[in-house]
Design an enzyme around this catalytic site. Structure first.
Site, PDB file in Angstrom:
ATOM      1  N   HIS A   1       0.749  -2.032  11.099  1.00  0.00           N
ATOM      2  CA  HIS A   1       1.908  -2.729  11.667  1.00  0.00           C
ATOM      3  C   HIS A   1       2.251  -2.209  13.062  1.00  0.00           C
ATOM      4  O   HIS A   1       3.423  -2.097  13.426  1.00  0.00           O
ATOM      5  CB  HIS A   1       3.120  -2.624  10.729  1.00  0.00           C
ATOM      6  CG  HIS A   1       2.836  -3.112   9.349  1.00  0.00           C
ATOM      7  ND1 HIS A   1       2.554  -4.438   9.073  1.00  0.00           N
ATOM      8  CD2 HIS A   1       2.741  -2.457   8.154  1.00  0.00           C
ATOM      9  CE1 HIS A   1       2.321  -4.574   7.780  1.00  0.00           C
ATOM     10  NE2 HIS A   1       2.413  -3.393   7.198  1.00  0.00           N
TER      11      HIS A   1
ATOM     12  N   GLN B   1       0.827  -1.192   0.000  1.00  0.00           N
ATOM     13  CA  GLN B   1       0.000   0.000   0.000  1.00  0.00           C
ATOM     14  C   GLN B   1       0.874   1.260   0.000  1.00  0.00           C
ATOM     15  O   GLN B   1       1.902   1.306   0.661  1.00  0.00           O
ATOM     16  CB  GLN B   1      -0.903  -0.008   1.240  1.00  0.00           C
ATOM     17  CG  GLN B   1      -2.154   0.827   1.090  1.00  0.00           C
ATOM     18  CD  GLN B   1      -3.198   0.455   2.127  1.00  0.00           C
ATOM     19  OE1 GLN B   1      -3.218  -0.668   2.611  1.00  0.00           O
ATOM     20  NE2 GLN B   1      -4.052   1.388   2.471  1.00  0.00           N
TER      21      GLN B   1
ATOM     22  N   SER C   1       4.394  -5.918   3.024  1.00  0.00           N
ATOM     23  CA  SER C   1       3.094  -5.791   3.684  1.00  0.00           C
ATOM     24  C   SER C   1       2.003  -6.458   2.834  1.00  0.00           C
ATOM     25  O   SER C   1       2.022  -7.674   2.642  1.00  0.00           O
ATOM     26  CB  SER C   1       2.789  -4.313   3.949  1.00  0.00           C
ATOM     27  OG  SER C   1       1.617  -4.164   4.716  1.00  0.00           O
ATOM     28  N   LEU C   2       1.074  -5.690   2.297  1.00  0.00           N
ATOM     29  CA  LEU C   2       0.048  -6.239   1.418  1.00  0.00           C
ATOM     30  C   LEU C   2       0.663  -7.066   0.294  1.00  0.00           C
ATOM     31  O   LEU C   2       0.110  -8.093  -0.124  1.00  0.00           O
ATOM     32  CB  LEU C   2      -0.785  -5.105   0.818  1.00  0.00           C
ATOM     33  CG  LEU C   2      -1.639  -5.478  -0.404  1.00  0.00           C
ATOM     34  CD1 LEU C   2      -2.827  -6.324   0.036  1.00  0.00           C
ATOM     35  CD2 LEU C   2      -2.075  -4.255  -1.159  1.00  0.00           C
TER      36      LEU C   2
ATOM     37  N   ARG D   1      -9.199  -8.127   4.622  1.00  0.00           N
ATOM     38  CA  ARG D   1      -8.106  -7.489   5.351  1.00  0.00           C
ATOM     39  C   ARG D   1      -8.230  -5.970   5.279  1.00  0.00           C
ATOM     40  O   ARG D   1      -8.099  -5.255   6.281  1.00  0.00           O
ATOM     41  CB  ARG D   1      -6.767  -7.941   4.766  1.00  0.00           C
ATOM     42  CG  ARG D   1      -5.518  -7.358   5.435  1.00  0.00           C
ATOM     43  CD  ARG D   1      -4.285  -7.895   4.703  1.00  0.00           C
ATOM     44  NE  ARG D   1      -3.029  -7.525   5.335  1.00  0.00           N
ATOM     45  CZ  ARG D   1      -2.286  -6.484   5.011  1.00  0.00           C
ATOM     46  NH1 ARG D   1      -2.706  -5.653   4.051  1.00  0.00           N
ATOM     47  NH2 ARG D   1      -1.132  -6.236   5.619  1.00  0.00           N
TER      48      ARG D   1
ATOM     49  N   GLN E   1       1.760 -10.102  11.005  1.00  0.00           N
ATOM     50  CA  GLN E   1       2.138  -8.963  10.175  1.00  0.00           C
ATOM     51  C   GLN E   1       1.292  -7.733  10.465  1.00  0.00           C
ATOM     52  O   GLN E   1       1.744  -6.592  10.310  1.00  0.00           O
ATOM     53  CB  GLN E   1       2.015  -9.356   8.700  1.00  0.00           C
ATOM     54  CG  GLN E   1       2.497  -8.331   7.708  1.00  0.00           C
ATOM     55  CD  GLN E   1       1.778  -8.453   6.378  1.00  0.00           C
ATOM     56  OE1 GLN E   1       0.619  -8.076   6.260  1.00  0.00           O
ATOM     57  NE2 GLN E   1       2.469  -8.995   5.388  1.00  0.00           N
TER      58      GLN E   1
END
Length: 402
Positions: free
Chosen positions: A201, A11, A92-93, A117, A250
């Protein structure tokens, strides 16, 4: 070994019109876009091409959009270049994109997961109590000290992403970030507010993590075609249980991106290819290990350079050269005809088709796989090496030629 790692962005990489012109001539683009639209219930092409940036930047829309565009980019990469990586990772994503590309998840499964999510994260952050800031120009130990200094149990601020030697991302409660921001301004540190909707996070995402855990509990993961590096541990996933827990952790733990890339380099990676919008991860790779070669597939110049550097024509010519030059110790004419002459003829036919055809009509991954199979068959038939050494030599030849 190819020495290649595929990297998938997260993202903050989204932009209006992302990938639409780059991939519009690829046959799979329309199919993937339509499939995403059917699953999500809105027009993915419109969102990415002409939709409002405000909507595209909403977490619940950003995450499915980035996964979709990354999968279109991945299919294009396999179509035009076609070399499988030795390792892969996503920021991340982007870890979900890496899992889908490797076959651990189907596109449909991955899309539904990131849709949930994104909604969980957006709902948890909807009160606007936090955000994220990218920071350059400060020692890591000093930044960690300042985060501790300006945090309270109710208003935490932490390092959320260890992105490179030169850049880190902090996230947390808005008031804690304001206090940290004032301290950093005094030190003339470079700061950039990220285009995300919450303090991702961090422990402030615990509610979203709990909801995702319930959703992930029913999800199964298949064996991936190549290892995927976990954001949380900077080590490869070893099982579906490990993947599931890593995706949950995560949500509230820091992304160890610098550590992940250093692990990949130690495992033999010398080239990174960023599959998805922008070139953020390519720039970070240059910060972490300047000796690595980086390509951002979203950038036309990089994409053309990649196709040239890993030319399919050149690779097939080298396969032919290796096939002919390998010493022969098999004097059985029938075996030689079937296992050497015919595979060499097939290699020549592939080279002719590649040379004469429109490159958009070819699928590089399929051609490389068939050529590697021919080369393997020739080596085994010629019996120039012991059986145990044949496997090693085939691996070196095919990997090196890639």
């Amino acid at each position: 070994m190819s020495g290649i790692a595929l990297l998938f962005p997260g993202q903050g990489s989204q932009y209006k019109g992302m990938g639409v012109n780059t991939y519009k001539y690829e046959s799979h683009t329309k199919q993937i876009m339509e499939e995403a639209s059917d699953i999500l219930g809105y027009d993915m092409y419109t969102l990415c091409s002409t939709g409002e940036m405000e909507q595209l930047s909403r977490t619940s829309y950003t995450q499915p959009a980035l996964l979709t565009m990354s999968m279109i980019a991945f299919q294009t990469y396999m179509h035009q270049v076609g070399i499988e990586p030795i390792l892969s990772a996503g920021h991340s994503l982007g870890e979900y994109s890496a899992l889908v590309a490797s076959g651990a998840l189907s596109f449909q499964e991955g899309l539904r997961l990131v849709q949930q999510r994104g909604q969980f994260m957006e709902n948890t952050a909807k009160d606007g109590t936090g955000s994220m800031i990218a920071i350059r120009g400060i020692d890591l130990d000093e930044l960690e000290r300042l985060c501790i200094q300006h945090s309270t149990p109710e208003q935490p601020v932490v390092i959320a992403c260890y992105n490179s030697r030169l850049q880190h991302v902090v996230a947390g409660h808005s008031q804690a970030l304001e206090r940290l921001n004032r301290s950093l301004e005094q030190q003339q540190v470079q700061m950039n507010l990220l285009s995300v909707s919450g303090p991702f996070h961090t422990i402030l995402m615990e509610q979203a993590a709990d909801r995702l855990a319930t959703f992930l509990h029913t999800q199964t993961f298949q064996q991936s075609r190549w290892p995927i590096i976990s954001n949380v541990t900077a080590q490869p996933y070893t099982s579906d249980v490990h993947i599931r827990q890593g995706l949950i952790d995560q949500m509230t733990c820091a992304v160890k991106w610098q550590q992940s890339l250093l692990y990949m380099v130690a495992e033999g990676v010398h080239t990174t290819i960023e599959i998805g919008p922008r070139n953020i991860l390519t720039r970070l790779s240059e910060d972490i290990v300047p000796t690595t070669h980086g390509y951002a597939f979203d950038k036309h110049q990089d994409r053309q350079r990649l196709i040239t550097d890993y030319s399919l024509d050149g690779w097939l010519k080298e396969c032919l050269a290796q096939s002919i030059s390998l010493p022969n110790c098999n004097w059985n004419e029938e075996e030689y005809e079937l296992g050497v002459i015919q595979p060499i003829q097939r290699l020549k036919q592939m080279l002719s088709e590649v040379s004469l055809s429109n490159k958009n009509d070819l699928h590089a991954a399929d051609i490389r796989e068939k050529a590697a199979s021919c080369l393997s068959e020739i080596l085994r038939t010629k019996k120039g090496e012991k059986p145990s050494q044949q496997d090693v030599l085939i691996y070196q030849l095919v990997g090196g030629l890639a």
